[in-house]
Design a protein around this motif. Structure first.
Motif, PDB file in Angstrom:
ATOM      1  N   GLU A 340       0.831  -1.171  -0.014  1.00 60.93           N
ATOM      2  CA  GLU A 340       0.247  -0.008  -0.013  1.00 60.93           C
ATOM      3  C   GLU A 340       1.053   1.249  -0.009  1.00 60.93           C
ATOM      4  N   GLY A 341       0.331   2.392  -0.300  1.00 60.56           N
ATOM      5  CA  GLY A 341       1.274   3.634  -0.482  1.00 60.56           C
ATOM      6  C   GLY A 341       0.238   4.747  -0.946  1.00 60.56           C
ATOM      7  N   LYS A 342       0.918   5.769  -1.009  1.00 62.22           N
ATOM      8  CA  LYS A 342       0.286   7.082  -1.776  1.00 62.22           C
ATOM      9  C   LYS A 342       0.736   7.192  -3.031  1.00 62.22           C
ATOM     10  N   LEU A 343      -0.302   7.698  -3.942  1.00 58.96           N
ATOM     11  CA  LEU A 343      -0.125   7.865  -5.306  1.00 58.96           C
ATOM     12  C   LEU A 343       0.180   9.218  -5.604  1.00 58.96           C
ATOM     13  N   LEU A 344       1.467   9.508  -6.086  1.00 62.05           N
ATOM     14  CA  LEU A 344       1.795  10.831  -6.371  1.00 62.05           C
ATOM     15  C   LEU A 344       1.947  11.303  -7.735  1.00 62.05           C
ATOM     16  N   CYS A 345       1.640  12.306  -8.234  1.00 63.81           N
ATOM     17  CA  CYS A 345       1.601  12.803  -9.494  1.00 63.81           C
ATOM     18  C   CYS A 345       3.085  12.510 -10.188  1.00 63.81           C
ATOM     19  N   ALA A 346       3.359  11.973 -11.411  1.00 61.56           N
ATOM     20  CA  ALA A 346       4.372  11.560 -11.975  1.00 61.56           C
ATOM     21  C   ALA A 346       5.290  13.103 -12.496  1.00 61.56           C
ATOM     22  N   HIS A 347       4.408  14.273 -12.413  1.00 59.22           N
ATOM     23  CA  HIS A 347       5.095  15.349 -12.857  1.00 59.22           C
ATOM     24  C   HIS A 347       5.630  16.274 -11.536  1.00 59.22           C
ATOM     25  N   CYS A 348       4.541  16.529 -10.940  1.00 57.06           N
ATOM     26  CA  CYS A 348       4.999  17.402  -9.434  1.00 57.06           C
ATOM     27  C   CYS A 348       4.902  16.703  -8.267  1.00 57.06           C
ATOM     28  N   GLU A 349       4.609  15.453  -8.273  1.00 54.36           N
ATOM     29  CA  GLU A 349       4.817  14.677  -7.068  1.00 54.36           C
ATOM     30  C   GLU A 349       3.662  15.216  -6.149  1.00 54.36           C
ATOM     31  N   ALA A 350       2.639  15.540  -6.423  1.00 54.29           N
ATOM     32  CA  ALA A 350       1.578  16.077  -5.635  1.00 54.29           C
ATOM     33  C   ALA A 350       0.719  14.603  -5.200  1.00 54.29           C
ATOM     34  N   ARG A 351       0.107  14.541  -4.187  1.00 58.36           N
ATOM     35  CA  ARG A 351      -0.363  13.429  -3.455  1.00 58.36           C
ATOM     36  C   ARG A 351      -1.936  13.562  -4.112  1.00 58.36           C
TER      37      ARG A 351
END
Length: 384
Positions: A340-351
């Protein structure tokens, strides 16, 4: 002798196939082997001393595209070997038969759907050129008691019917070519051969095949749910997940997006829905990536009681605070193999959300397993 199901279409067991390959046949020209192993050596393991000559035509692995005839050195040396989809070879007396082998175990958790297209195409082409025998190990005849393994013999003594994987393939063929329901196809097959009974997992997948309109529609919600279940089962067995099975990254330029994204959803009269990172506006999912679910009972579905104000239930349209999607190739944390874990934007790493292979309970109360969740508050929804 094998059982005749339709003109130029037979069903049988491994003994029937061995007889044809050893001694020839005046009718059968093609053989479809649905066994746990695609190798012809499976026949010699089944019956000691049996030797059947073969000449390979090609092997095709799951995930191969384009030129299926060539298996590159990179494929052979990969640290995560691809699963064989099927092998094709000349086999038997004077190498006069064309044999396709689809490695399928007769188990309820086996993925039948992803093998249907190649098997049904082979049957159709074989019937145009001659006659085809479709067989598995367990067989379908009363002779099975003599040839079957002990486990199958015990099952027969307990009054259980043999479960036949080749029967599931032929049932799917009848469904597609004659537009029969799952139940009608099985019943029609039993009129030719009464001793067939696909396992429950195969029956469920044949029902999905029916719901998808007698085709394996990778863009349908039915298939996406099934695909997620297959991936979840693989993860729970401790297998490394092949990221080629993930959906393509919709944030890449259109020309780089592979065919597993339904680009037709971005064209036509009705604009497709796109989900963009609220911070940098990168596209993170298309409507075609969404895995729909039936809304639950809202807050009453939870074991705990939340503090409520005003109307205790949300409106149906606002019931789900998240959207659930198939795993996509931009999800780096998922690729790393975490539970399990967070999904972060591949561009800006926003959650953007969260994932859990064991499942997440939506705000509507429905459990999604496995779950790849995008919070609606973290994405903008727009048209492409």
């Amino acid at each position: 002798m094998p059982y005749l199901v339709r003109e130029h279409l037979f069903i049988g067991n491994i003994g029937d196939a061995a007889e044809v390959l050893q001694h020839g046949s005046d009718e059968i020209t093609h053989i479809l082997s649905v066994l746990s192993s695609a190798s012809i050596s499976f026949f010699s393991e089944w019956r000691s001393g049996l030797s059947i000559p073969t000449k390979e035509i090609r092997k095709v692995y799951v995930g191969d595209s384009g030129n299926a005839d060539a298996i590159t050195d990179e494929t052979k040396s990969s640290s995560a070997p691809k699963k064989l989809l099927y092998s094709l070879e000349y086999a038997g007396k004077d190498l006069k038969f064309i044999r396709m082998a689809a490695p399928l175990r007769d188990m309820e958790n086996e993925n039948l759907l992803d093998s249907l297209d190649v098997c049904l195409d082979f049957i159709e082409e074989s019937r145009k050129e001659g006659s085809v025998l479709v067989h598995c190990f367990a067989g379908v005849s009363r002779r099975m008691v003599e040839d079957a393994s002990l486990s199958l013999a015990y099952a027969l003594m307990e009054g259980k019917q043999p479960r036949s994987s080749c029967a599931a393939i032929i049932a799917a063929y009848l469904m597609k070519t004659e537009q029969l329901s799952q139940a009608d196809a099985i019943e029609s097959l039993r009129q030719s051969c009464e001793f067939v009974c696909p396992n429950d997992g195969f029956l469920d997948q044949l029902k999905m095949f029916e719901e998808m309109g007698f085709k394996v529609d990778h863009a349908s919600t039915v298939y996406k749910r099934f695909h997620l279940k297959v991936l979840g089962d693989c993860y729970n067995r401790g297998e490394r997940i092949d990221t080629s099975k993930f959906g393509a990254d919709p944030g890449l330029p259109t020309e780089n997006i592979s065919s597993d994204v339904d680009v037709s959803l971005t064209k036509g009269t009705t604009p497709a829905r796109a989900y963009r990172c609220k911070k940098c506006r990168r596209v993170v999912a298309l409507q075609g990536n969404v895995v729909d679910h039936v809304p639950g009972e809202g807050e009453t579905a939870f074991e705990w009681h939340k503090r409520r104000s005003g109307n205790p239930f949300n409106k149906p349209d606002d019931q789900c605070s998240s959207v659930f999607v198939e795993p996509l190739r931009w999800m780096r944390t998922v690729e790393e193999g975490a539970l399990e874990g967070k999904l972060l934007c591949a561009h800006c790493e926003a959650r953007l959300g969260y994932f859990n292979w064991s499942g997440i309970q939506c705000s509507c109360g429905t459990w999604i397993t496995p779950a790849f969740q995008l919070h609606k508050s973290r994405v903008d929804i727009s048209s492409m």
